[in-house]
Scaffold this active site. Structure first.
Site, PDB file in Angstrom:
ATOM      1  N   ASP A 140      -2.502  -5.550  13.698  1.00 40.60           N
ATOM      2  CA  ASP A 140      -3.232  -5.248  14.927  1.00 40.60           C
ATOM      3  C   ASP A 140      -4.392  -6.224  15.078  1.00 40.60           C
ATOM      4  OD1 ASP A 140      -3.598  -3.051  12.694  1.00 40.60           O
ATOM      5  OD2 ASP A 140      -5.575  -3.384  13.562  1.00 40.60           O
ATOM      6  N   GLU A 177      -9.061  -5.773   5.943  1.00 42.51           N
ATOM      7  CA  GLU A 177      -8.095  -4.929   5.236  1.00 42.51           C
ATOM      8  C   GLU A 177      -8.906  -4.057   4.287  1.00 42.51           C
ATOM      9  OE1 GLU A 177      -8.911  -6.354   2.008  1.00 42.51           O
ATOM     10  OE2 GLU A 177      -6.786  -6.304   1.523  1.00 42.51           O
ATOM     11  N   MET A 178      -8.291  -3.455   3.281  1.00 47.31           N
ATOM     12  CA  MET A 178      -9.064  -2.467   2.523  1.00 47.31           C
ATOM     13  C   MET A 178      -8.944  -2.578   0.996  1.00 47.31           C
ATOM     14  SD  MET A 178      -8.596   0.887   4.933  1.00 47.31           S
ATOM     15  CE  MET A 178     -10.087   1.658   4.312  1.00 47.31           C
ATOM     16  N   ARG A 231       6.600  -5.090  13.311  1.00 42.27           N
ATOM     17  CA  ARG A 231       5.883  -4.885  12.058  1.00 42.27           C
ATOM     18  C   ARG A 231       6.832  -5.108  10.880  1.00 42.27           C
ATOM     19  NH1 ARG A 231       1.237  -0.900  10.760  1.00 42.27           N
ATOM     20  NH2 ARG A 231       0.793  -0.919  12.966  1.00 42.27           N
ATOM     21  N   ARG A 274      -0.449  -8.390  -3.938  1.00 41.98           N
ATOM     22  CA  ARG A 274      -0.533  -7.367  -2.892  1.00 41.98           C
ATOM     23  C   ARG A 274       0.162  -7.880  -1.644  1.00 41.98           C
ATOM     24  NH1 ARG A 274      -2.562  -4.079   0.941  1.00 41.98           N
ATOM     25  NH2 ARG A 274      -4.185  -4.874   2.333  1.00 41.98           N
ATOM     26  N   VAL A 275       1.007  -7.032  -1.073  1.00 44.34           N
ATOM     27  CA  VAL A 275       1.670  -7.368   0.197  1.00 44.34           C
ATOM     28  C   VAL A 275       1.295  -6.271   1.198  1.00 44.34           C
ATOM     29  CG1 VAL A 275       3.569  -8.831  -0.588  1.00 44.34           C
ATOM     30  CG2 VAL A 275       3.822  -6.370  -0.816  1.00 44.34           C
ATOM     31  N   GLY A 276       0.370  -6.591   2.093  1.00 47.76           N
ATOM     32  CA  GLY A 276      -0.175  -5.546   2.952  1.00 47.76           C
ATOM     33  C   GLY A 276      -0.294  -5.958   4.397  1.00 47.76           C
ATOM     34  N   SER A 277      -1.063  -5.161   5.139  1.00 44.50           N
ATOM     35  CA  SER A 277      -1.303  -5.482   6.544  1.00 44.50           C
ATOM     36  C   SER A 277      -2.813  -5.555   6.783  1.00 44.50           C
ATOM     37  CB  SER A 277      -0.667  -4.424   7.446  1.00 44.50           C
ATOM     38  OG  SER A 277      -1.262  -3.181   7.190  1.00 44.50           O
ATOM     39  N   ARG A 333       2.400  11.386  -8.245  1.00 44.14           N
ATOM     40  CA  ARG A 333       1.782  11.494  -6.899  1.00 44.14           C
ATOM     41  C   ARG A 333       2.619  10.817  -5.816  1.00 44.14           C
ATOM     42  NH1 ARG A 333      -4.395  12.073  -6.817  1.00 44.14           N
ATOM     43  NH2 ARG A 333      -4.792  12.876  -8.878  1.00 44.14           N
ATOM     44  N   ARG A 374       7.234   1.678   1.226  1.00 40.39           N
ATOM     45  CA  ARG A 374       7.497   0.240   1.301  1.00 40.39           C
ATOM     46  C   ARG A 374       7.980  -0.274  -0.053  1.00 40.39           C
ATOM     47  NH1 ARG A 374       4.688  -2.446   5.836  1.00 40.39           N
ATOM     48  NH2 ARG A 374       6.188  -1.808   7.413  1.00 40.39           N
ATOM     49  N   GLY A 423       0.821  -1.211   0.000  1.00 39.02           N
ATOM     50  CA  GLY A 423       0.000   0.000   0.000  1.00 39.02           C
ATOM     51  C   GLY A 423       0.854   1.260   0.000  1.00 39.02           C
TER      52      GLY A 423
END
Ligand code: HPA
Length: 237
Positions: free
Chosen positions: A205, A180-181, A218, A88-91, A44, A25, A21
């Site tokens: 979390d 997640e989103m 993290r 995707r590598v996310g949290s 951006r 990162r 995201g």
């Protein structure tokens, strides 16, 4: 050639793209894990890089927060830059007591409160599923690397703050592992354009116990997840 959101030239992206995201990162992954990484876009400040991992060409591009943002980058990567595999590598925030902070999850499928996939499917439900072959590769790579993973469903929420009362509890009761989103949007875009996608997540979390990872923890669990994603990327390149 450039798109409204990506300033790279044709051929700048590899067919396999890792997508965190946070664009910082993306820079971290490129610097730390890719050889001969070259920045290919910065529109951006959404940084993108291409280099090699284990001798294979791999790209990385940030996707921002939420389904609209990931949908824009994923669509442009596939349609304009020929990307075939998006990882995707996310949290995420866990909603099952059996899931712990630091765990690595693979999103086999994603529900959502977003309307994008229903819009795609003329008002009906479109299953938002990860690519099976990528999932199998990820599970195999995790086993080889000694990274424990859980495979299951997640929920891609448009509302980071203040979900409707009772929703998280209902999702817990339905066996959803985490919130997640982006995954449901990414899977919808991949389905629409005939590409393949998978979402790997670290649990940053816990929404039931209130536990949170320190920033050191993290980073450590992010790197474990990344080792799995990079192994998949190298096999797919
Ligand atoms: N909700 C949505 N996305 C998240 C969360 C959360 O609680 N934690 C990390 N990503």
């Amino acid at each position: 050639m450039s798109t409204p959101h990506i300033s790279a030239s044709p051929g700048d992206f590899a067919p396999v793209v890792l997508m965190p995201g946070d664009p910082r990162r993306a820079a971290f992954i490129a610097e730390r894990f890719l050889t001969d990484a070259r920045q290919v876009t910065d529109v951006r400040n959404m940084l993108g890089f291409t280099g090699t991992f284990a001798g294979r060409r791999v790209s990385v591009l940030g996707h921002g927060m939420g389904i609209p943002s990931v949908s824009i980058y994923a669509t442009e990567l596939i349609r304009e830059y020929g990307a075939k595999v998006l990882l995707r590598v996310g949290s995420c925030g866990a909603i099952q007591r059996s899931v712990r902070v630091r765990d690595v999850l693979i999103a086999l499928a994603a529900g959502t409160d977003s309307n994008v996939n229903r819009t795609r499917c003329l008002g009906h439900d479109l299953p938002a599923v990860g690519d099976f072959a990528l999932c199998r590769r990820a599970v195999d790579a995790a086993e080889r690397l000694g990274v424990p993973v859980r495979v299951g469903t997640v929920f891609s929420s448009d509302l980071f703050y203040a979900p409707p009362s009772g929703l998280n509890e209902r999702l817990t009761a339905l066996g959803v592992l985490a919130l997640e989103m982006e995954a449901a949007g990414l899977y919808g875009v991949a389905a629409e354009h005939g590409a393949r996608a998978l979402t790997l997540l670290t649990v940053s979390d816990h929404l039931v116990t209130g536990e949170k990872l320190s920033s050191d923890d993290r980073a450590r669990s992010f790197e474990q997840m990344l080792s799995v994603a990079l192994a998949v990327a190298a096999e797919e390149s």
